[in-house]
Scaffold this motif. Structure first.
Motif, PDB file in Angstrom:
ATOM      1  N   UNK A 105    -104.094 -45.866 -20.290  1.00 32.37           N
ATOM      2  CA  UNK A 105    -103.461 -45.291 -19.110  1.00 32.37           C
ATOM      3  C   UNK A 105    -103.870 -46.137 -17.904  1.00 32.37           C
ATOM      4  N   UNK A 106    -103.041 -46.169 -16.849  1.00 31.70           N
ATOM      5  CA  UNK A 106    -103.327 -47.059 -15.714  1.00 31.70           C
ATOM      6  C   UNK A 106    -104.413 -46.544 -14.775  1.00 31.70           C
ATOM      7  N   UNK A 107    -105.631 -46.563 -15.268  1.00 35.32           N
ATOM      8  CA  UNK A 107    -106.808 -46.232 -14.465  1.00 35.32           C
ATOM      9  C   UNK A 107    -107.890 -47.253 -14.781  1.00 35.32           C
ATOM     10  N   UNK A 108    -108.522 -47.815 -13.761  1.00 34.34           N
ATOM     11  CA  UNK A 108    -109.608 -48.744 -14.052  1.00 34.34           C
ATOM     12  C   UNK A 108    -109.930 -49.672 -12.898  1.00 34.34           C
ATOM     13  N   UNK A 109    -110.756 -50.651 -13.200  1.00 38.01           N
ATOM     14  CA  UNK A 109    -111.170 -51.658 -12.220  1.00 38.01           C
ATOM     15  C   UNK A 109    -110.729 -53.035 -12.706  1.00 38.01           C
ATOM     16  N   UNK A 110    -110.382 -53.878 -11.751  1.00 39.28           N
ATOM     17  CA  UNK A 110    -109.851 -55.201 -12.059  1.00 39.28           C
ATOM     18  C   UNK A 110    -110.837 -56.256 -11.567  1.00 39.28           C
ATOM     19  N   UNK A 111    -111.115 -57.227 -12.412  1.00 37.17           N
ATOM     20  CA  UNK A 111    -111.933 -58.366 -12.010  1.00 37.17           C
ATOM     21  C   UNK A 111    -111.264 -59.629 -12.543  1.00 37.17           C
ATOM     22  N   UNK A 112    -111.976 -60.745 -12.575  1.00 38.73           N
ATOM     23  CA  UNK A 112    -111.369 -62.001 -13.011  1.00 38.73           C
ATOM     24  C   UNK A 112    -112.135 -62.617 -14.175  1.00 38.73           C
ATOM     25  N   UNK A 157    -109.096 -40.856 -14.811  1.00 38.08           N
ATOM     26  CA  UNK A 157    -109.336 -40.727 -13.378  1.00 38.08           C
ATOM     27  C   UNK A 157    -110.772 -40.303 -13.096  1.00 38.08           C
ATOM     28  N   UNK A 158    -111.301 -39.403 -13.911  1.00 36.26           N
ATOM     29  CA  UNK A 158    -112.677 -38.936 -13.706  1.00 36.26           C
ATOM     30  C   UNK A 158    -113.684 -40.042 -13.968  1.00 36.26           C
ATOM     31  N   UNK A 159    -113.449 -40.843 -15.005  1.00 38.39           N
ATOM     32  CA  UNK A 159    -114.361 -41.965 -15.278  1.00 38.39           C
ATOM     33  C   UNK A 159    -114.323 -42.985 -14.146  1.00 38.39           C
ATOM     34  N   UNK A 160    -113.114 -43.258 -13.648  1.00 31.13           N
ATOM     35  CA  UNK A 160    -112.984 -44.201 -12.542  1.00 31.13           C
ATOM     36  C   UNK A 160    -113.741 -43.686 -11.327  1.00 31.13           C
ATOM     37  N   UNK A 163    -110.949 -53.375 -16.733  1.00 30.03           N
ATOM     38  CA  UNK A 163    -111.823 -52.401 -17.390  1.00 30.03           C
ATOM     39  C   UNK A 163    -111.091 -51.062 -17.300  1.00 30.03           C
ATOM     40  N   UNK A 164    -110.310 -50.759 -18.347  1.00 32.18           N
ATOM     41  CA  UNK A 164    -109.529 -49.530 -18.347  1.00 32.18           C
ATOM     42  C   UNK A 164    -110.448 -48.335 -18.577  1.00 32.18           C
ATOM     43  N   UNK A 165    -110.362 -47.350 -17.689  1.00 37.77           N
ATOM     44  CA  UNK A 165    -111.128 -46.114 -17.893  1.00 37.77           C
ATOM     45  C   UNK A 165    -110.275 -45.063 -18.598  1.00 37.77           C
ATOM     46  N   UNK A 166    -108.974 -45.339 -18.711  1.00 37.97           N
ATOM     47  CA  UNK A 166    -108.077 -44.420 -19.401  1.00 37.97           C
ATOM     48  C   UNK A 166    -107.654 -44.976 -20.747  1.00 37.97           C
ATOM     49  N   UNK A 167    -108.631 -45.232 -21.610  1.00 35.17           N
ATOM     50  CA  UNK A 167    -108.361 -45.767 -22.949  1.00 35.17           C
ATOM     51  C   UNK A 167    -108.136 -44.603 -23.900  1.00 35.17           C
ATOM     52  N   UNK A 168    -107.014 -44.624 -24.625  1.00 32.19           N
ATOM     53  CA  UNK A 168    -106.679 -43.526 -25.524  1.00 32.19           C
ATOM     54  C   UNK A 168    -107.176 -43.834 -26.932  1.00 32.19           C
TER      55      UNK A 168
END
Length: 232
Positions: free
Chosen positions: A91-98, A40-43, A18-23
């Motif tokens: 951009x490389x900010x977010x949460x990882x799940x499966x 970063x702020x969204x994360x 779940x990328x929080x840094x989507x352009x």
């Protein structure tokens, strides 16, 4: 009960991001407070709220209609994730799940179909499961999964986080008051009213302390893993 998922092949991944840094643009029904944030702020907001907010995706319903709110993820092998960053889509900010977690909650992969077929999904009330490949762009690079939520739900509590993805090993979420301590002896307090010397105790979000952190290394084009609590 989740559908039994087969093993991921070389072009696939067990991990969903779940990328929080989507352009790019966001639907105008997403609140300004969220659209104005960077990745970063969204994360940081997600880590403190411990929930994903969900909104209807682009193209999920006709203009004026209310599509199903969805939490969106991208399926990424390390090689594919590196390519997304090279292209500048994320951009490389977010949460990882499966895959198993999202599938078990009722989520799945979207269908990439011609615009005419997407209209069929919409008419069936399933527009949130289809992405149009027309207008000169396919969007297939996102390898998107969606977790639709039933109305009137607009958020879902975070479940099954495998890692937190950040772009910089020096980054930390803000510390915020999480408890009270005695300013005289440092002991824990149940409430600020126990003593006139009560002071707020600030700490990092629970998820930041209990979840592995993956830091993206742009030169090596891979993540460096830090154990839970290592980045304090």
């Amino acid at each position: 009960m989740a559908f039994e998922l087969g093993a991921a092949g070389p072009a696939q991944s067990e991990y969903l991001y779940h990328f929080t840094g989507r352009n790019g643009g966001s639907p105008n029904w997403v609140p300004d407070e969220i659209r104005s944030m960077n990745g970063a702020q969204r994360l940081e907001a997600i880590l403190w709220e411990e929930q994903f907010r969900a909104f209807p995706p682009f193209g999920a319903a006709d203009v004026g209609a209310s599509g199903r709110p969805c939490v969106c993820f991208s399926e990424c092998s390390p090689e594919h994730m590196a390519q997304l960053f090279r292209w500048g889509h994320f951009d490389p900010w977010g949460l990882v799940t499966t895959r198993e977690v999202v599938n078990g909650l009722g989520g799945g992969t979207v269908a990439y179909v011609p615009k005419e077929e997407q209209q069929r999904f919409r008419r069936a009330g399933l527009g949130h499961w289809a992405v149009s490949t027309g207008n000169g762009i396919s969007w297939m690079h996102e390898r998107e999964w969606r977790l639709p939520l039933p109305r009137p739900a607009t958020s879902i509590r975070i479940n099954g986080v495998a890692a937190i993805l950040v772009a910089n090993a020096d980054w930390r979420p803000r510390r915020m008051p999480v408890a009270w301590t005695d300013g005289e002896n440092g002991g824990a307090l149940a409430s600020f009213g126990e003593t006139p010397f009560a002071m707020p105790f600030e700490d990092y979000p629970r998820l930041w302390q209990e979840t592995p952190v993956w830091v993206w290394d742009p030169e090596a084009e891979r993540v460096v893993t830090y154990e839970p609590g290592a980045l304090r």
